[in-house]
Write an enzyme that holds these catalytic residues in place. Structure first.
Site, short mmCIF file in Angstrom:
data_model
loop_
_atom_site.label_atom_id
_atom_site.label_comp_id
_atom_site.label_asym_id
_atom_site.label_seq_id
_atom_site.Cartn_x
_atom_site.Cartn_y
_atom_site.Cartn_z
N TYR A 13 44.75 36.40 -25.22
CA TYR A 13 44.50 36.65 -24.08
C TYR A 13 44.32 35.36 -23.89
O TYR A 13 43.67 34.85 -22.52
CB TYR A 13 42.87 37.13 -23.93
CG TYR A 13 43.17 38.93 -24.03
CD1 TYR A 13 43.21 39.17 -22.97
CD2 TYR A 13 43.42 39.31 -25.16
CE1 TYR A 13 43.24 40.46 -22.97
CE2 TYR A 13 43.45 40.59 -25.03
CZ TYR A 13 43.17 41.36 -24.27
OH TYR A 13 43.25 42.71 -24.06
N GLY A 37 46.29 31.89 -21.77
CA GLY A 37 46.98 31.71 -20.93
C GLY A 37 46.86 32.87 -19.74
O GLY A 37 45.98 33.53 -19.45
N GLY A 85 47.65 36.14 -17.93
CA GLY A 85 47.37 37.80 -18.26
C GLY A 85 46.76 38.11 -19.66
O GLY A 85 45.79 36.88 -20.15
N HIS A 133 35.87 35.44 -21.14
CA HIS A 133 36.71 34.53 -20.58
C HIS A 133 36.99 35.30 -19.05
O HIS A 133 36.61 35.02 -18.66
CB HIS A 133 37.58 33.01 -20.49
CG HIS A 133 37.32 31.75 -19.95
ND1 HIS A 133 38.74 31.84 -19.02
CD2 HIS A 133 36.46 31.82 -19.41
CE1 HIS A 133 38.44 31.05 -18.06
NE2 HIS A 133 36.99 30.54 -18.87
N ASP A 134 38.62 35.94 -19.41
CA ASP A 134 38.83 36.76 -18.77
C ASP A 134 37.98 37.44 -17.97
O ASP A 134 37.76 37.30 -16.51
CB ASP A 134 39.71 37.28 -19.48
CG ASP A 134 41.00 36.29 -19.69
OD1 ASP A 134 41.05 35.23 -19.43
OD2 ASP A 134 42.37 36.78 -20.02
N ASP A 184 33.03 28.99 -17.82
CA ASP A 184 33.54 28.22 -19.00
C ASP A 184 33.28 27.38 -19.33
O ASP A 184 33.97 27.30 -21.13
CB ASP A 184 34.39 26.33 -17.33
CG ASP A 184 35.62 27.49 -16.73
OD1 ASP A 184 35.94 28.48 -17.08
OD2 ASP A 184 35.97 26.85 -15.53
#
Length: 120
Positions: A27, A29, A31, A47-48, A89
């Site tokens: 996860y 980076g 995609g 985070h995604d 973040d």
């Protein structure tokens, strides 16, 4: 935005955000799919998911306000989408710092991420 996120990571971990986290696990980076490979990758998964809940701005491009106070990251926007992505973040950068001792270079450019993605 991603530049600001990188500055937060560097502040909390002291590592290059691009080389250390730009292609780590399933996860970290661009995609993401499969099961997170370790605690650091789990930080990226969360985070995604957080970015996925952003409404009204582009998390990767929108500039928010923040600063460092006594070693802590403090988000400046009081509310709204910019505050949300700053918090995404901030939490991820702290998570990386808390899990730096389990970071493993063997998970850089992981090819094991072929399963169905987890749900947020």
């Amino acid at each position: 935005n991603l530049y600001q996120f990188g500055k937060m990571i560097n502040h909390m971990v002291g590592k290059s955000p691009i080389f250390s986290y730009g292609d780590y696990g399933c996860y970290c980076g661009w995609g993401g799919k499969g099961t997170p490979v370790d605690a650091t990758d789990r930080c990226c998964f969360v985070h995604d998911c957080c970015y996925g809940r952003a409404n009204g701005c582009d998390p990767k491009l929108s500039t928010y306000s923040y600063n460092f106070q006594n070693g802590n990251i403090v988000c400046g926007n009081k509310y709204g989408c910019l505050r949300h992505i700053c918090e995404c973040d901030r939490v991820a950068a702290i998570c990386f710092g808390e899990n730096v001792n389990t970071y493993d270079k063997k998970f850089l450019s992981s090819s094991r991420c072929r399963q169905t993605s987890e749900q947020c």
